[in-house]
Design a protein around this motif. Structure first.
Motif, short mmCIF file in Angstrom:
data_model
loop_
_atom_site.label_atom_id
_atom_site.label_comp_id
_atom_site.label_asym_id
_atom_site.label_seq_id
_atom_site.Cartn_x
_atom_site.Cartn_y
_atom_site.Cartn_z
N GLN A 140 12.26 -0.56 -5.53
CA GLN A 140 11.98 0.61 -4.68
C GLN A 140 11.26 1.71 -5.48
O GLN A 140 10.33 2.34 -4.99
N VAL A 141 11.70 1.90 -6.71
CA VAL A 141 11.06 2.91 -7.58
C VAL A 141 9.60 2.55 -7.79
O VAL A 141 8.70 3.40 -7.65
N LEU A 142 9.33 1.29 -8.10
CA LEU A 142 7.94 0.86 -8.35
C LEU A 142 7.09 1.02 -7.09
O LEU A 142 5.96 1.52 -7.15
N GLN A 143 7.63 0.63 -5.95
CA GLN A 143 6.88 0.75 -4.69
C GLN A 143 6.53 2.21 -4.40
O GLN A 143 5.38 2.53 -4.05
N LYS A 144 7.51 3.10 -4.54
CA LYS A 144 7.26 4.53 -4.29
C LYS A 144 6.28 5.11 -5.30
O LYS A 144 5.39 5.89 -4.94
N ALA A 145 6.42 4.72 -6.56
CA ALA A 145 5.54 5.25 -7.61
C ALA A 145 4.09 4.81 -7.37
O ALA A 145 3.16 5.60 -7.54
N CYS A 146 3.90 3.56 -6.95
CA CYS A 146 2.54 3.07 -6.68
C CYS A 146 1.91 3.81 -5.51
O CYS A 146 0.71 4.12 -5.54
N LEU A 147 2.71 4.11 -4.50
CA LEU A 147 2.19 4.87 -3.35
C LEU A 147 1.79 6.29 -3.79
O LEU A 147 0.72 6.78 -3.42
N GLU A 148 2.64 6.93 -4.59
CA GLU A 148 2.32 8.27 -5.09
C GLU A 148 1.06 8.24 -5.96
O GLU A 148 0.20 9.12 -5.86
N PHE A 149 0.97 7.22 -6.80
CA PHE A 149 -0.21 7.04 -7.66
C PHE A 149 -1.47 6.91 -6.80
O PHE A 149 -2.48 7.61 -7.03
N ASP A 150 -1.42 6.02 -5.81
CA ASP A 150 -2.60 5.76 -4.97
C ASP A 150 -3.02 7.02 -4.19
O ASP A 150 -4.21 7.29 -4.04
N ASN A 151 -2.02 7.78 -3.73
CA ASN A 151 -2.34 9.01 -2.99
C ASN A 151 -3.03 10.03 -3.90
O ASN A 151 -3.97 10.72 -3.47
N LEU A 152 -2.57 10.14 -5.13
CA LEU A 152 -3.20 11.07 -6.07
C LEU A 152 -4.63 10.65 -6.39
O LEU A 152 -5.54 11.48 -6.38
N VAL A 153 -4.82 9.35 -6.63
CA VAL A 153 -6.17 8.85 -6.90
C VAL A 153 -7.10 9.15 -5.73
O VAL A 153 -8.22 9.65 -5.91
#
Length: 306
Positions: A38-51
């Protein structure tokens, strides 16, 4: 004179989670009730949104997808092991946590070279790990690239002898001090300089109340004033919301100050007004990354120069 970037490097994680090895002296990390997936999934979404947000503002982003060859829970923070400099030069750094040393990755260097960046000279300080000396890139050093000054808050991860070595080789002036945060009513050294201060071309955002020594405080203030930087002070409460962990990106002579939404929400109207005199503010939520990684937006970005 503006210090224009060519682009930025960001590393999309493959195994992001709370790193127990860094939690020893990173007091920004928090216990989460999410499992690792869950942590990885949320972090990837946050990363993609920032990019996406950076790209929509015209900032060129080179995204390297981390692989699973090595277990690197903090690979999302590349600014700690590599920094890029003008004149086709990079520096590679010694890391405090054993599993963070695995982040140093030739594939990433080749990836940046494939984007048209020439690298002719490498200053590699990583051997210092064998002597228990550390310098974690632009986490340990907040570089004023225009005025060639390196602001460094000493800690377990920032060794003064390595600061001096870097400054000698890159022709920077070291501004060395100690900064603290209150943890369980005790003053503990802040693990990275870039969580308590940010240097921009015309201003600095800094938590002066974290610098306990009056002499250290005077040295830092004098240095900033000597370079005609407006000092925008933040409180320790704001520091704990990552308001010190911001980065100015100048692209095509336009200034952007990039931060997390948590950091933005902690600012007062007056602080925002002062910043907006100089820079357009970009903010994105990276709450999972902040809680589990103990770092924010600035730590996720490595500036790339021609």
């Amino acid at each position: 004179m503006m210090n224009n970037i060519h682009s930025i490097l960001m590393v999309r994680p493959s195994s992001f989670r709370t790193n127990s090895q860094t939690a020893l002296n990173n007091y920004f990390q928090k216990i989460t009730h999410l499992n690792d997936a869950q942590v990885l999934q949320k972090a990837c979404l946050e990363f993609d949104n920032l990019v996406s947000l950076l790209l929509s503002n015209g900032i060129p982003v080179n995204v390297f997808q981390d692989d699973l060859v090595k277990d690197t829970p903090d690979s999302i923070f590349p600014n700690n092991w590599i920094s890029f400099h003008k004149n086709k030069r990079i520096a590679i750094y010694p890391m405090y946590a054993y599993n963070r040393r695995l982040e140093r990755n030739d594939k990433i260097i080749k990836f940046i070279e494939s984007k048209g960046i020439e690298i002719d000279f490498v200053n590699d300080y990583s051997d210092a790990e064998n002597h228990n000396l550390f310098l974690e890139g632009t986490g340990s050093m907040v570089l004023d690239r225009l005025n060639k000054k390196s602001y460094c808050s000493l800690s377990d991860r920032t060794s003064e002898s390595l600061v001096d070595e870097f400054c000698n080789e890159f022709s920077y002036m070291p501004i060395v001090f100690k900064s603290y945060q209150s943890i369980d009513k005790k003053r503990k050294l802040i693990y990275h300089t870039n969580v308590m201060m940010c240097i921009a071309n015309k201003y600095s955002i800094i938590c002066l109340e974290s610098v306990d020594s009056k002499i250290d405080k005077q040295i830092v203030i004098k240095s900033l004033k000597d370079d005609n930087k407006e000092i925008i002070e933040i409180s320790e409460i704001q520091l704990n919301s990552f308001a010190g962990n911001m980065i100015e990106l100048v692209f095509e002579n336009k200034s952007f100050l990039v931060m997390s939404t948590q950091a933005y929400k902690s600012l007062t109207k007056n602080q925002i007004h002062k910043i907006e005199k100089f820079s357009k503010i970009i903010h994105s939520s990276v709450e999972t990354i902040e809680n589990c990684g103990g770092g924010s937006v600035r730590c996720m970005i490595a500036e790339v120069f021609n």
